[in-house]
Every structure is written in structure tokens, then in C-alpha cells.
Enzyme design. Structure first.
Site, short mmCIF file in Angstrom:
data_model
loop_
_atom_site.label_atom_id
_atom_site.label_comp_id
_atom_site.label_asym_id
_atom_site.label_seq_id
_atom_site.Cartn_x
_atom_site.Cartn_y
_atom_site.Cartn_z
N CYS A 2 0.84 -1.18 0.00
CA CYS A 2 0.00 0.00 0.00
C CYS A 2 0.89 1.24 0.00
CB CYS A 2 -0.95 0.10 1.18
SG CYS A 2 -2.19 -1.20 1.20
N ARG A 28 3.40 -0.20 -5.01
CA ARG A 28 3.10 -0.74 -3.68
C ARG A 28 1.70 -1.34 -3.61
NH1 ARG A 28 6.93 0.91 0.26
NH2 ARG A 28 5.55 -0.02 1.78
N TRP A 80 -3.13 -2.25 -1.82
CA TRP A 80 -2.96 -3.67 -2.11
C TRP A 80 -3.79 -4.39 -1.05
CZ3 TRP A 80 -0.85 -8.03 0.43
CH2 TRP A 80 -0.66 -9.14 -0.39
N ASN A 104 -1.14 1.63 6.09
CA ASN A 104 -0.32 0.60 5.46
C ASN A 104 0.08 -0.39 6.55
OD1 ASN A 104 1.50 -0.87 3.92
ND2 ASN A 104 3.16 0.60 4.24
N GLY A 105 -0.21 -1.67 6.33
CA GLY A 105 0.18 -2.66 7.33
C GLY A 105 -0.98 -3.60 7.64
N GLU A 479 13.77 -19.17 -11.06
CA GLU A 479 13.52 -17.75 -11.27
C GLU A 479 12.70 -17.52 -12.55
OE1 GLU A 479 13.52 -15.28 -9.53
OE2 GLU A 479 13.65 -13.55 -10.86
N LYS A 483 8.95 -15.81 -12.68
CA LYS A 483 8.64 -14.64 -13.54
C LYS A 483 7.42 -14.94 -14.40
CE LYS A 483 10.45 -12.44 -11.93
NZ LYS A 483 11.37 -12.11 -10.92
N GLU A 486 4.16 -14.96 -12.39
CA GLU A 486 3.81 -13.63 -11.88
C GLU A 486 3.13 -12.74 -12.91
OE1 GLU A 486 7.77 -12.31 -10.40
OE2 GLU A 486 6.56 -11.34 -8.87
N HIS A 502 11.88 -39.11 -12.50
CA HIS A 502 11.31 -39.57 -11.22
C HIS A 502 9.85 -39.16 -11.06
CE1 HIS A 502 15.24 -40.92 -10.02
NE2 HIS A 502 15.74 -39.72 -10.32
N LYS A 602 4.69 -4.73 -4.82
CA LYS A 602 6.14 -4.76 -4.86
C LYS A 602 6.77 -5.11 -3.50
CE LYS A 602 10.10 -3.96 -6.95
NZ LYS A 602 10.57 -5.13 -7.68
O1 M6R Z 1 11.79 -6.84 -1.51
P1 M6R Z 1 12.18 -8.28 -1.43
O2 M6R Z 1 13.33 -8.62 -2.34
O3 M6R Z 1 12.44 -8.76 -0.03
O4 M6R Z 1 10.92 -9.06 -1.97
C1 M6R Z 1 10.84 -10.46 -1.93
C2 M6R Z 1 9.73 -10.98 -2.82
O5 M6R Z 1 8.49 -10.50 -2.38
C3 M6R Z 1 9.93 -10.57 -4.29
O6 M6R Z 1 11.14 -11.04 -4.78
C4 M6R Z 1 8.80 -11.10 -5.18
O7 M6R Z 1 8.87 -12.50 -5.23
C5 M6R Z 1 8.91 -10.50 -6.56
N1 M6R Z 1 7.62 -10.11 -7.02
C6 M6R Z 1 9.51 -11.42 -7.56
O8 M6R Z 1 9.53 -10.92 -8.85
#
Ligand code: M6R
Length: 607
Positions: A2, A28, A80, A104-105, A479, A483, A486, A502, A602
Site C-alpha cells: 500500500c 506498492r 494492495w 499501510n500494514g 527464477e 517470472k 507472476e 522420477h 512490490k
Molecule cells: O523486496 P524483497 O526482495 O524482499 O521481496 C521479496 C519478494 O516479495 C519478491 O522477490 C517477489 O517475489 C517479486 N515479485 C519477484 O519478482
């Protein structure tokens, strides 16, 4: 998570500035946006929701009829969703009797707070509305707003921050933080409060005019009053950001910035004559690090994948290490030796799951180190020492350049710690020289953008796929799969290629594709065996390989520059690039906005 933005100014321009401000914080959260603003006549409120990610802060203008009115105070929020679905009623700012609040929180004990409000009716399902109503309840009894804020802040549990506007104080904002990020900045004609340094980028806020809120602050147009000063003010580096430039999305811009990302991470930190990494942040703790037996990397999401790389690299350099998913750490009841040290990896430096582990480890008394991007973030300040990745602001929700920055700094850590132990000066020199070649190699991969885009279009027809690799490229498969999920919402699973036989091989069919990362490294021959097992079952394979090997298999391929086998542990720096672009172009082809993936934000500041 947020974004909060508020401004107090005699210029009377606060409404427009606040809409811009929350626009700069959309990374955010972007489920809904709202603003409360004071004009001469009254207090106004405007809200919009964006469940399909189609709207942005500027769409608030459509809800406002008095945009040109003199406005000395405004407070905005971009959400968010955590507590309550995406709806107008749940959109911030929330209203009490006289106050409006942007929050926020996560208030963990919200049901307890609700009980203090007796039979009070709520418009929203949010914990934030409970907070503002409780503050106003205490305020109507005591007539002391600061005390009322203080009381609710101390009653609420969890990492939280909020900003409040009360109609009895038409030229002020009240800001409170208990572990949640909230910053103040002074411009030449106003004071701004924001939950993220990104909000200060386009404003004339000087570094010395920034303050990180630790408790409660009352803000007026030219000053602020710190109600309880817990710590000396801290300086936050807001980075330099020039917007998206000519790129359609931040994600693409950030992918293309990566040659510079490595340069930034290595800049001034490679001592070629000594074959060592020069890491100022570790200087004071270096002797203690020599005694460490095992290093534990901790992170979430992409940062966790960087942790996997770190553990694999350390082990390759003869240093015992392992990687932990932060949210799982406590449940594992890990046995921690007194001489173990922890390395916390995070782009934002605000990730709540990672912060929980830091608290646990600090309690045990082990060394806590950081690999963090955002300066003066919580993780940066909680750790004993650390090294910034210096990637600059990353706005794309899907992390790209920060991953590269993390593994660059982890490579430097590895050289530094290995040189303390058994690594020779020549080996150190060779590694650092090779690392300095990586930006050029990445630039060569980026030149293949069109070819990678064509591959993305071919992958587009598959809804399910595997990402696979062996050894360190299995980490890049993780990774790549993350991606893809996401930003394209397609189903991807990541496997070590050798695991196929397996069980996972059962899914292989002409409608199922596999993206295999197999450069010409020491496990290449084994990787080819795995690929052939898929091909002979009519599975479709796309391969990321190096440009030094001619294979006779009819595979769609992307070639990356070859590395000498003794430096094969640097392939992840190269193999990750095409995977980022593949996901990006699949999302674009599907008409999705890669900068605003659904359901995500984010910085994940809730557990
Ligand atoms: O800010 P951080 O690197 O601690 O965030 C960790 C994850 O939330 C972050 O890497 C998330 O998985 C991303 N959206 C990946 O692209």
C-alpha cells in the site's frame, strides 16, 4: 504494501500533487486509490477501484469536480488488498467521526480493537476503519488528538503506519509508524509524507530534508513536530529515476538496465591486484566473519532464488552455506551453531517474512548481514553489517535487475569470504576479471531481443510448462518459472532436469512444453540426455544454451555467450536474461500489464 502520500502546502496545490504522489507509489499496490482533500468550504473525498488493473491514480480526476479549488492539505492512498476485498467501501482513506486515515500494514489484533468500539457500525471490512474510529472515539472523550493516536498505536499489534487528517486541524496531517515505512520530506513550499522514497523522486526534496518516522509526527506546511523522538533522523537516498523513458514498461526498462546493474554492484569493489572484493560494509566485522562455520541465506521470492545461488556458490568455494525461505524458517526449528552467520537478501528491505527471521536471529545473537537494495530500509538498519546492491529504484513488481544486483553482490561476498579462507590470489583475480566482462555479455544477449520475442510467441500457445536446468541453472529455472507465473498467469513448474524421470516426465505431451537451460558447462552432456528423454515422448523443448556448442537436435534455441568452464558458476548472470524477456513478451502478447500483475505488490510488508 500500500502506498500513502500526503502533502501540506500554502500553495493550495495539494490535491494534484497528492494524485501524482500516489501515482508514483502504484508499485506498492493498485487495487484501488483514494484521496481526501481540504478546500475552503469542506473536506472532500474521491475513490476509484481497479480490480482488473486498468486504472491508475490519474483516473481519480474523473471523480473530482473542484480540482482547481485552493487545497492546502491532501492525503492519498493506493491499496494492495489485505483486509477486505477490492471494493469502494474498502478503499482508503477511511473515515471516523472527524478524522480520515490512510493506512499501510496489518493490525493483527483487530478483533480486540473492534470490541473497544462496542456496537459501532462499520462501512468497510478493513482494520484501518477500526483504527480511525477508535482514535476518534478517544479524541471525542479527551479532546487530545495526539494522545488518542498514541493510545491506538500502542494498542495495535503488527507493523503499521498511517497518516491521519482531522477536520479540527485543517492545516495539518498526523503521521504514525510502528515498524511500517513512512518518510517525511521538505520541499521549498510544502511538507510531504510518503511510504516510499519513490514519491520524492520528481520533487525538489533534498536528502538532508528527509526524515524517517519512528513514532508520531504532526506535520504543517513548513515544519514538523516529532512527538516522541526514538532515534536521530535518518537520511534516505531516494535514488535517481528518470521514469520509463522510451520503454513501454518499467519491467522492460529494468531488464535493459542490467549491464549497468552489474557495473553498479561491482563499482569500486573489485581489487584486481589483491584478487579480492573490497566491501566497506563488512570492514568492521571481517575478523568475526573469518570464524563463521556456516552461512545461512534468507529471503523470499526472487530474493530467495538469489539465496539459492548464494548457497550453491559458497559451497562451490568451500564455504558451508544453505538457503532458507523466510516464511518457512521458524517451522524448520533449525539448529543454529554459535558461529553461524545469516545473510538476509531483499530488494525492498521491508519484507515482513524476512524481518521476522532477523528478529529471531538477533535474539539468538548470531551475526546478521544484509544484501539489500533500498538504503536505510528496515532490513538495512536491522542487520549488523551489509552491502547495498546499488541497483537503483526497481519499480516493476516482477523483480529483474534487483536479482542480478543481488547475485553480483553475493559473488563479491563469496570471493571476500573465500579469500579469507582457502581461495588463492590468482583464483580471486580470475573471477573478478571475468565478472567485469559480464555487462558486455549481457548487452550481447539483449541484442537478441527480437529472436527472444519470437521464441516467446511460440511458447505463448502452451498453458503449462516446465522450466528446467541442472546445477546452478536449476536455480535460474526457478527464477524463470516465478517470472512467468507472476506476469503471464500461465502455469509453470521448475525442476532440476535430472528429476524428470522420477515423475514429472508423465506430463510430457505435444501440448506441454519445457524450457531447458543448458549452456555448455560441466553438466551439459547430462542435460542433453534429459532433453532427449522429453523429445522422444513428443514433448516440445525450448533451450537456452551457449554459443560454443553445435548440437544436432531440432530445437528452438537462444544462444548466450560461452564462459570458460572454470567460471561456469557465472552462467546464471546470463541465462536469466532471456527468461525475463520471454515472460515479459508473453505478458505483452496476452495484453497484460507486466508492471501491474494481478494480486501482487512490490513490497510485501505483511506476514
Ligand atoms: O523486496 P524483497 O526482495 O524482499 O521481496 C521479496 C519478494 O516479495 C519478491 O522477490 C517477489 O517475489 C517479486 N515479485 C519477484 O519478482
Amino acid at each position: 504494501m500500500c502506498g500513502i502520500f500526503g502533502e501540506v502546502s500554502l500553495s493550495g496545490d495539494c490535491l494534484k500533487r497528492t494524485i501524482n504522489g500516489i501515482g508514483s507509489l502504484e508499485h506498492r499496490g493498485y487495487d484501488s486509490m483514494g484521496v481526501v482533500y481540504k478546500t475552503k468550504e469542506k473536506t472532500n473525498i474521491a475513490k476509484i477501484i481497479s480490480p482488473d488493473q486498468s486504472k491508475s491514480a490519474n483516473d481519480l480526476y474523473g471523480e473530482i469536480s473542484n480540482i482547481e479549488d485552493f487545497c492546502p492539505v491532501a492525503l492519498g492512498h493506493t491499496r494492495w488488498a489485505t483486509c477486505g476485498k477490492i471494493s469502494l467501501n474498502n478503499t482508503h482513506p477511511h473515515k471516523g467521526e472527524k478524522s480520515y486515515l490512510a493506512h499501510n500494514g496489518n493490525i493483527i489484533n483487530v478483533s480486540k480493537l473492534k470490541k473497544l468500539l462496542g456496537s459501532e457500525k462499520f462501512v468497510s471490512e478493513t482494520d484501518s476503519e477500526v483504527v480511525v474510529k477508535l482514535i476518534d472515539k478517544y479524541y471525542s472523550k479527551s479532546g487530545d488528538l495526539i494522545n488518542s493516536i498514541e493510545k491506538v498505536l500502542s494498542l495495535a499489534t503488527g507493523a503499521n503506519s498511517f497518516v491521519l487528517f482531522n477536520q479540527d486541524f485543517p492545516d495539518k496531517l498526523f503521521c504514525a509508524s510502528k515498524g511500517g515505512p513512512l518518510l517525511l520530506g521538505k520541499t521549498k513550499d510544502s511538507v510531504i509524507v510518503a511510504s516510499d522514497p519513490a514519491a520524492f523522486l520528481s520533487r525538489d526534496v533534498k536528502r538532508e530534508n528527509l526524515y524517517k518516522i519512528e513514532h508520531i509526527v504532526a506535520v504543517s506546511h513548513n515544519s514538523w513536530e516529532i512527538i516522541e523522538k526514538k532515534r536521530a533522523s535518518e537520511i534516505v537516498d531516494p535514488f535517481l529515476d528518470n521514469g520509463k523513458g522510451d520503454y513501454p514498461h518499467y519491467m522492460l526498462k529494468e531488464i535493459f538496465e542490467q549491464p549497468q546493474t552489474i557495473k553498479n554492484a561491482l563499482n569500486g569493489r573489485t581489487e584486481l591486484d589483491r584478487g579480492n572484493a573490497h566491501l566497506g560494509g563488512l570492514h568492521d566485522i571481517a575478523r568475526d566473519l573469518r570464524k563463521v562455520e556456516t552461512f545461512h541465506f534468507v529471503g523470499c521470492g526472487t530474493a530467495y532464488n538469489a539465496c539459492l545461488y548464494g548457497a550453491a556458490l559458497f559451497n562451490r568455494f568451500g564455504i558451508d552455506a544453505r538457503a532458507w525461505i523466510a516464511s518457512e524458517f521458524i517451522y524448520n526449528h533449525p539448529y543454529i551453531k554459535p558461529n553461524d552467520a545469516f545473510i538476509f537478501v531483499s530488494q525492498s528491505g521491508e519484507t515482513a517474512d524476512t524481518i521476522e527471521v532477523i528478529k529471531e536471529i538477533k535474539m539468538k545473537g548470531n551475526i546478521c548481514l544484509g544484501v539489500v537494495n533500498v538504503p536505510d530500509s528496515r532490513i538495512a538498519t536491522m542487520t549488523d553489517a551489509g552491502v547495498y546492491i546499488q541497483s537503483g529504484i526497481e519499480k516493476g513488481v516482477a523483480s529483474t535487475k534487483a536479482f542480478l544486483g543481488m547475485i553480483s553482490v553475493i559473488l563479491l561476498y563469496a570471493v571476500f569470504l573465500a579469500r579469507q579462507r582457502k581461495m588463492t590470489i590468482d583464483t580471486g583475480i580470475g573471477i573478478l576479471k571475468m565478472a567485469r566482462e559480464l555487462p558486455k555479455m549481457i548487452a550481447l544477449i539483449l541484442e537478441q531481443e527480437d529472436k527472444i520475442k519470437k521464441m516467446a510467441k511460440k511458447i505463448l500457445r502452451f498453458d503449462n510448462m516446465y522450466f528446467m536446468g541442472r546445477s546452478m541453472n536449476y536455480i535460474i529455472a526457478e527464477e524463470g518459472g516465478l517470472k512467468l507465473k507472476e506476469i503471464t498467469y500461465k502455469h509453470a513448474e521448475s525442476y532440476p532436469l535430472g528429476e524428470m524421470k522420477h515423475g514429472p516426465l508423465a506430463l510430457i505431451s505435444p501440448d506441454f512444453c519445457s524450457v531447458v537451460i543448458a549452456p555448455n558447462d560441466s553438466v551439459y552432456a547430462e542435460s542433453l540426455v534429459g532433453i532427449k528423454e522429453i523429445l522422444c515422448r513428443n514433448g516440445k523443448v525450448f533451450i537456452i544454451t551457449s554459443d560454443d556448442y553445435d548440437f544436432d537436435l531440432p530445437l528452438d534455441n537462444i544462444r548466450i555467450p560461452a564462459l570458460p568452464q572454470k567460471y561456469e558458476f557465472m552462467y546464471p548472470f546470463l541465462t536469466v536474461i532471456p527468461l525475463q524477456l520471454i515472460s515479459y513478451y508473453i505478458a505483452v502478447e496476452l495484453g497484460l500489464n507486466p508492471d501491474k500483475p494481478r494480486n501482487l505488490a512490490k513490497s510485501v510488508t505483511v506476514n
